[in-house]
Write a protein that holds these residues in place. Structure first.
Motif, PDB file in Angstrom:
ATOM      1  N   LYS A 124     -23.735 -15.297  17.343  1.00  0.00           N
ATOM      2  CA  LYS A 124     -24.255 -15.397  15.971  1.00  0.00           C
ATOM      3  C   LYS A 124     -25.263 -14.290  15.684  1.00  0.00           C
ATOM      4  CE  LYS A 124     -25.797 -19.511  16.700  1.00  0.00           C
ATOM      5  NZ  LYS A 124     -25.395 -19.719  18.093  1.00  0.00           N
ATOM      6  N   THR A 125     -26.209 -14.095  16.579  1.00  0.00           N
ATOM      7  CA  THR A 125     -27.230 -13.062  16.391  1.00  0.00           C
ATOM      8  C   THR A 125     -26.604 -11.678  16.413  1.00  0.00           C
ATOM      9  OG1 THR A 125     -28.958 -14.461  17.345  1.00  0.00           O
ATOM     10  CG2 THR A 125     -29.370 -12.088  17.329  1.00  0.00           C
ATOM     11  N   HIS A 126     -25.639 -11.478  17.284  1.00  0.00           N
ATOM     12  CA  HIS A 126     -24.951 -10.189  17.368  1.00  0.00           C
ATOM     13  C   HIS A 126     -24.266  -9.865  16.037  1.00  0.00           C
ATOM     14  CE1 HIS A 126     -22.923  -6.871  19.381  1.00  0.00           C
ATOM     15  NE2 HIS A 126     -21.811  -7.263  18.771  1.00  0.00           N
ATOM     16  N   ILE A 142     -32.580 -20.449  12.977  1.00  0.00           N
ATOM     17  CA  ILE A 142     -32.992 -21.589  12.148  1.00  0.00           C
ATOM     18  C   ILE A 142     -32.608 -22.861  12.889  1.00  0.00           C
ATOM     19  CG2 ILE A 142     -32.603 -22.829   9.976  1.00  0.00           C
ATOM     20  CD1 ILE A 142     -32.091 -20.146   8.647  1.00  0.00           C
ATOM     21  N   GLY A 143     -33.547 -23.766  13.000  1.00  0.00           N
ATOM     22  CA  GLY A 143     -33.286 -25.027  13.677  1.00  0.00           C
ATOM     23  C   GLY A 143     -33.484 -24.987  15.177  1.00  0.00           C
ATOM     24  N   MET A 174     -16.695 -19.870  15.232  1.00  0.00           N
ATOM     25  CA  MET A 174     -17.089 -19.376  13.941  1.00  0.00           C
ATOM     26  C   MET A 174     -15.850 -18.855  13.219  1.00  0.00           C
ATOM     27  SD  MET A 174     -20.641 -17.431  14.802  1.00  0.00           S
ATOM     28  CE  MET A 174     -19.883 -16.389  16.019  1.00  0.00           C
ATOM     29  N   THR A 175     -15.772 -19.179  11.959  1.00  0.00           N
ATOM     30  CA  THR A 175     -14.635 -18.717  11.162  1.00  0.00           C
ATOM     31  C   THR A 175     -15.118 -18.254   9.798  1.00  0.00           C
ATOM     32  OG1 THR A 175     -14.216 -20.902  10.250  1.00  0.00           O
ATOM     33  CG2 THR A 175     -13.048 -20.339  12.276  1.00  0.00           C
ATOM     34  N   TRP A 176     -14.335 -17.413   9.174  1.00  0.00           N
ATOM     35  CA  TRP A 176     -14.529 -17.043   7.787  1.00  0.00           C
ATOM     36  C   TRP A 176     -13.164 -16.719   7.223  1.00  0.00           C
ATOM     37  CZ3 TRP A 176     -17.332 -14.172  11.506  1.00  0.00           C
ATOM     38  CH2 TRP A 176     -16.707 -13.019  11.937  1.00  0.00           C
ATOM     39  N   THR A 177     -13.098 -16.683   5.925  1.00  0.00           N
ATOM     40  CA  THR A 177     -11.799 -16.423   5.312  1.00  0.00           C
ATOM     41  C   THR A 177     -11.442 -14.955   5.443  1.00  0.00           C
ATOM     42  OG1 THR A 177     -12.774 -16.019   3.162  1.00  0.00           O
ATOM     43  CG2 THR A 177     -12.119 -18.293   3.641  1.00  0.00           C
ATOM     44  N   ARG A 178     -10.159 -14.681   5.539  1.00  0.00           N
ATOM     45  CA  ARG A 178      -9.700 -13.297   5.699  1.00  0.00           C
ATOM     46  C   ARG A 178     -10.011 -12.437   4.480  1.00  0.00           C
ATOM     47  NH1 ARG A 178      -5.208 -12.734   9.746  1.00  0.00           N
ATOM     48  NH2 ARG A 178      -5.151 -14.743  10.751  1.00  0.00           N
ATOM     49  N   ASN A 179     -10.059 -13.041   3.311  1.00  0.00           N
ATOM     50  CA  ASN A 179     -10.314 -12.259   2.105  1.00  0.00           C
ATOM     51  C   ASN A 179     -11.801 -12.059   1.836  1.00  0.00           C
ATOM     52  OD1 ASN A 179     -10.906 -14.846   1.381  1.00  0.00           O
ATOM     53  ND2 ASN A 179      -9.712 -14.849  -0.500  1.00  0.00           N
ATOM     54  N   PHE A 180     -12.649 -12.514   2.722  1.00  0.00           N
ATOM     55  CA  PHE A 180     -14.096 -12.389   2.518  1.00  0.00           C
ATOM     56  C   PHE A 180     -14.797 -12.114   3.837  1.00  0.00           C
ATOM     57  CE2 PHE A 180     -18.200 -13.991   0.779  1.00  0.00           C
ATOM     58  CZ  PHE A 180     -18.234 -13.142  -0.318  1.00  0.00           C
ATOM     59  N   PRO A 181     -14.362 -11.092   4.616  1.00  0.00           N
ATOM     60  CA  PRO A 181     -15.009 -10.835   5.900  1.00  0.00           C
ATOM     61  C   PRO A 181     -16.435 -10.310   5.701  1.00  0.00           C
ATOM     62  CG  PRO A 181     -13.435  -9.107   5.411  1.00  0.00           C
ATOM     63  CD  PRO A 181     -13.295 -10.152   4.333  1.00  0.00           C
ATOM     64  N   ASN A 206     -23.735 -16.271   0.244  1.00  0.00           N
ATOM     65  CA  ASN A 206     -24.510 -16.414   1.472  1.00  0.00           C
ATOM     66  C   ASN A 206     -23.565 -16.472   2.658  1.00  0.00           C
ATOM     67  OD1 ASN A 206     -26.955 -16.797  -0.028  1.00  0.00           O
ATOM     68  ND2 ASN A 206     -26.235 -18.857  -0.466  1.00  0.00           N
ATOM     69  N   ILE A 207     -24.083 -16.093   3.807  1.00  0.00           N
ATOM     70  CA  ILE A 207     -23.340 -16.241   5.055  1.00  0.00           C
ATOM     71  C   ILE A 207     -24.195 -17.095   5.981  1.00  0.00           C
ATOM     72  CG2 ILE A 207     -22.450 -15.077   7.101  1.00  0.00           C
ATOM     73  CD1 ILE A 207     -21.897 -12.654   5.412  1.00  0.00           C
ATOM     74  N   LEU A 208     -23.564 -18.046   6.618  1.00  0.00           N
ATOM     75  CA  LEU A 208     -24.242 -18.897   7.579  1.00  0.00           C
ATOM     76  C   LEU A 208     -23.392 -18.954   8.833  1.00  0.00           C
ATOM     77  CD1 LEU A 208     -26.528 -20.919   8.199  1.00  0.00           C
ATOM     78  CD2 LEU A 208     -25.095 -22.689   7.186  1.00  0.00           C
ATOM     79  N   PHE A 209     -23.954 -18.490   9.942  1.00  0.00           N
ATOM     80  CA  PHE A 209     -23.263 -18.569  11.229  1.00  0.00           C
ATOM     81  C   PHE A 209     -23.746 -19.814  11.951  1.00  0.00           C
ATOM     82  CE2 PHE A 209     -23.345 -13.785  10.794  1.00  0.00           C
ATOM     83  CZ  PHE A 209     -22.013 -13.677  10.468  1.00  0.00           C
ATOM     84  N   ILE A 210     -22.815 -20.667  12.313  1.00  0.00           N
ATOM     85  CA  ILE A 210     -23.135 -21.907  13.031  1.00  0.00           C
ATOM     86  C   ILE A 210     -22.344 -21.916  14.321  1.00  0.00           C
ATOM     87  CG2 ILE A 210     -23.031 -24.426  12.956  1.00  0.00           C
ATOM     88  CD1 ILE A 210     -23.127 -24.201   9.888  1.00  0.00           C
ATOM     89  N   GLY A 211     -23.003 -22.245  15.414  1.00  0.00           N
ATOM     90  CA  GLY A 211     -22.315 -22.324  16.692  1.00  0.00           C
ATOM     91  C   GLY A 211     -23.304 -22.565  17.819  1.00  0.00           C
TER      92      GLY A 211
END
Length: 115
Positions: free
Chosen positions: A31-33, A88-89, A1-8, A20-25
């Motif tokens: 992800k749940t944590h 989801i899924g 999982m990654t996100w940009t440093r300027n938008f944690p 929106n935030i979407l955790f995929i993995g």
């Protein structure tokens, strides 16, 4: 999982930016944590927050539809500033449930925030 440093996500700035935030993995990566931590922080900051598993949400939407209360339930879930929908899924969604879920996402999109 990654996100940009300027938008944690831990800053909850995504709520102000209507993002929106979407955790995929794969299973077990946290992800749940992470979603739970965001939800707790949202509560601490006084932001309306709801955490629900996708299967439970679909069941609530379908039950409400059968009871003629779907409008109220859709409106309730659309109002949360942070709505965390977990797993989801993970389980298949039947056609009726998928349509109700789409209606909720559409309402939240109109309000400019899905979490």
């Amino acid at each position: 999982m990654t996100w940009t440093r300027n938008f944690p996500p831990c800053t909850l700035r995504f709520t102000q930016e209507n993002q929106n935030i979407l955790f995929i993995g794969t299973s077990g990566v946290g992800k749940t944590h992470l979603a739970t931590a965001i939800g707790i922080e949202g509560c601490k900051q006084g932001i309306s927050t709801q955490f629900i598993r996708c299967s439970d949400l679909i069941n609530k939407l379908q039950t409400a539809q059968v009871q003629g209360r779907s409008e109220g339930v859709l409106r309730r879930y659309a109002r949360f500033k942070i709505l965390i929908i977990d797993e989801i899924g993970y389980l298949p969604i039947e056609s009726v449930g998928a349509k109700l879920f789409f209606q909720l996402i559409e309402r939240r999109y109109e309000r400019k925030l899905v979490g």
